[in-house]
Design a protein around this motif. Sequence first.
Motif, PDB file in Angstrom:
ATOM      1  N   UNK A  37      39.454  34.672  38.213  1.00  0.00           N
ATOM      2  CA  UNK A  37      40.692  34.812  38.970  1.00  0.00           C
ATOM      3  C   UNK A  37      41.930  34.463  38.140  1.00  0.00           C
ATOM      4  N   UNK A  38      41.739  34.267  36.823  1.00  0.00           N
ATOM      5  CA  UNK A  38      42.842  33.902  35.907  1.00  0.00           C
ATOM      6  C   UNK A  38      43.622  32.706  36.440  1.00  0.00           C
ATOM      7  N   UNK A  39      42.882  31.704  36.911  1.00  0.00           N
ATOM      8  CA  UNK A  39      43.505  30.497  37.450  1.00  0.00           C
ATOM      9  C   UNK A  39      43.196  29.260  36.601  1.00  0.00           C
ATOM     10  N   UNK A  40      42.567  29.473  35.446  1.00  0.00           N
ATOM     11  CA  UNK A  40      42.231  28.358  34.569  1.00  0.00           C
ATOM     12  C   UNK A  40      40.948  27.642  34.931  1.00  0.00           C
ATOM     13  N   UNK A  41      40.323  28.052  36.043  1.00  0.00           N
ATOM     14  CA  UNK A  41      39.082  27.435  36.515  1.00  0.00           C
ATOM     15  C   UNK A  41      37.962  28.473  36.552  1.00  0.00           C
ATOM     16  N   UNK A  42      36.734  27.992  36.522  1.00  0.00           N
ATOM     17  CA  UNK A  42      35.571  28.877  36.585  1.00  0.00           C
ATOM     18  C   UNK A  42      35.168  29.132  38.030  1.00  0.00           C
ATOM     19  N   UNK A  43      36.176  29.402  38.868  1.00  0.00           N
ATOM     20  CA  UNK A  43      35.922  29.757  40.266  1.00  0.00           C
ATOM     21  C   UNK A  43      35.202  31.095  40.334  1.00  0.00           C
ATOM     22  N   UNK A  44      34.522  31.328  41.430  1.00  0.00           N
ATOM     23  CA  UNK A  44      33.801  32.572  41.616  1.00  0.00           C
ATOM     24  C   UNK A  44      33.879  32.978  43.080  1.00  0.00           C
ATOM     25  N   UNK A  45      33.493  34.190  43.332  1.00  0.00           N
ATOM     26  CA  UNK A  45      33.490  34.714  44.685  1.00  0.00           C
ATOM     27  C   UNK A  45      32.781  36.044  44.724  1.00  0.00           C
ATOM     28  N   UNK A  46      32.844  36.701  45.839  1.00  0.00           N
ATOM     29  CA  UNK A  46      32.105  37.942  46.052  1.00  0.00           C
ATOM     30  C   UNK A  46      32.456  39.028  45.028  1.00  0.00           C
ATOM     31  N   UNK A  47      33.684  39.034  44.550  1.00  0.00           N
ATOM     32  CA  UNK A  47      34.104  40.069  43.592  1.00  0.00           C
ATOM     33  C   UNK A  47      33.595  39.814  42.173  1.00  0.00           C
ATOM     34  N   UNK A  48      33.193  38.605  41.874  1.00  0.00           N
ATOM     35  CA  UNK A  48      32.789  38.206  40.515  1.00  0.00           C
ATOM     36  C   UNK A  48      31.314  38.525  40.279  1.00  0.00           C
ATOM     37  N   UNK A  49      31.039  39.781  40.024  1.00  0.00           N
ATOM     38  CA  UNK A  49      29.657  40.244  39.823  1.00  0.00           C
ATOM     39  C   UNK A  49      29.003  39.543  38.628  1.00  0.00           C
ATOM     40  N   UNK A  50      29.778  39.271  37.565  1.00  0.00           N
ATOM     41  CA  UNK A  50      29.228  38.671  36.355  1.00  0.00           C
ATOM     42  C   UNK A  50      29.064  37.169  36.390  1.00  0.00           C
ATOM     43  N   UNK A  51      29.488  36.516  37.459  1.00  0.00           N
ATOM     44  CA  UNK A  51      29.432  35.048  37.567  1.00  0.00           C
ATOM     45  C   UNK A  51      30.033  34.360  36.335  1.00  0.00           C
ATOM     46  N   UNK A  52      31.334  34.455  36.192  1.00  0.00           N
ATOM     47  CA  UNK A  52      32.073  33.810  35.099  1.00  0.00           C
ATOM     48  C   UNK A  52      32.259  32.336  35.454  1.00  0.00           C
ATOM     49  N   UNK A  53      31.179  31.574  35.404  1.00  0.00           N
ATOM     50  CA  UNK A  53      31.163  30.239  36.005  1.00  0.00           C
ATOM     51  C   UNK A  53      30.859  29.083  35.055  1.00  0.00           C
ATOM     52  N   UNK A  54      30.534  29.373  33.801  1.00  0.00           N
ATOM     53  CA  UNK A  54      30.159  28.316  32.858  1.00  0.00           C
ATOM     54  C   UNK A  54      31.341  28.026  31.937  1.00  0.00           C
ATOM     55  N   UNK A  55      31.901  26.827  32.041  1.00  0.00           N
ATOM     56  CA  UNK A  55      32.992  26.441  31.155  1.00  0.00           C
ATOM     57  C   UNK A  55      32.385  25.963  29.836  1.00  0.00           C
ATOM     58  N   UNK A  56      32.679  26.700  28.773  1.00  0.00           N
ATOM     59  CA  UNK A  56      32.107  26.387  27.467  1.00  0.00           C
ATOM     60  C   UNK A  56      33.193  26.058  26.456  1.00  0.00           C
TER      61      UNK A  56
END
Length: 136
Positions: A37-56
């Motif tokens: 969501x370009x919010x600086x966080x690894x938030x996710x939701x129904x639209x995030x098919x790729x699960x951009x959720x791991x902060x590395x």
Amino acid sequence: MFDQTPEQGRPDRRAPSINVLGGVLEPCSTQPVTGFYCDGCCNTGAEDIGLHTVCVVLTAEFLVFSRSRGNDLSTPMPQYGFPGLKPGDRWCLCASRWKEAFEADVAPQVVLEATHAVTLHVVPLADLKRHAFRPH
């Protein structure tokens, strides 16, 4: 089930902002800005098919690995506002890409407090903890 977001006038389909440790999801990076969501966080939701959720915390080794898998994260793409990433940058990575890198023994370190709990559907907490980022 979903809250209305006044600025968009449609249901908010984001998952609750909880990290893999059960606490509040902390920001990953605003320099460069990251997150689905370009919010600086690894938030996710129904639209995030790729699960951009791991902060590395990116490494040169991982960036080479990612490029070899068809996802070049280091080359700037100014037309999309993408600066290109370098070792030491923090980034919200797809959970499946992190798992793939883990299996290839090139996984970057994980900022657990900034990694979304949904990641645990793809990667066991024990694996994430073995690669936990510890600032010097």
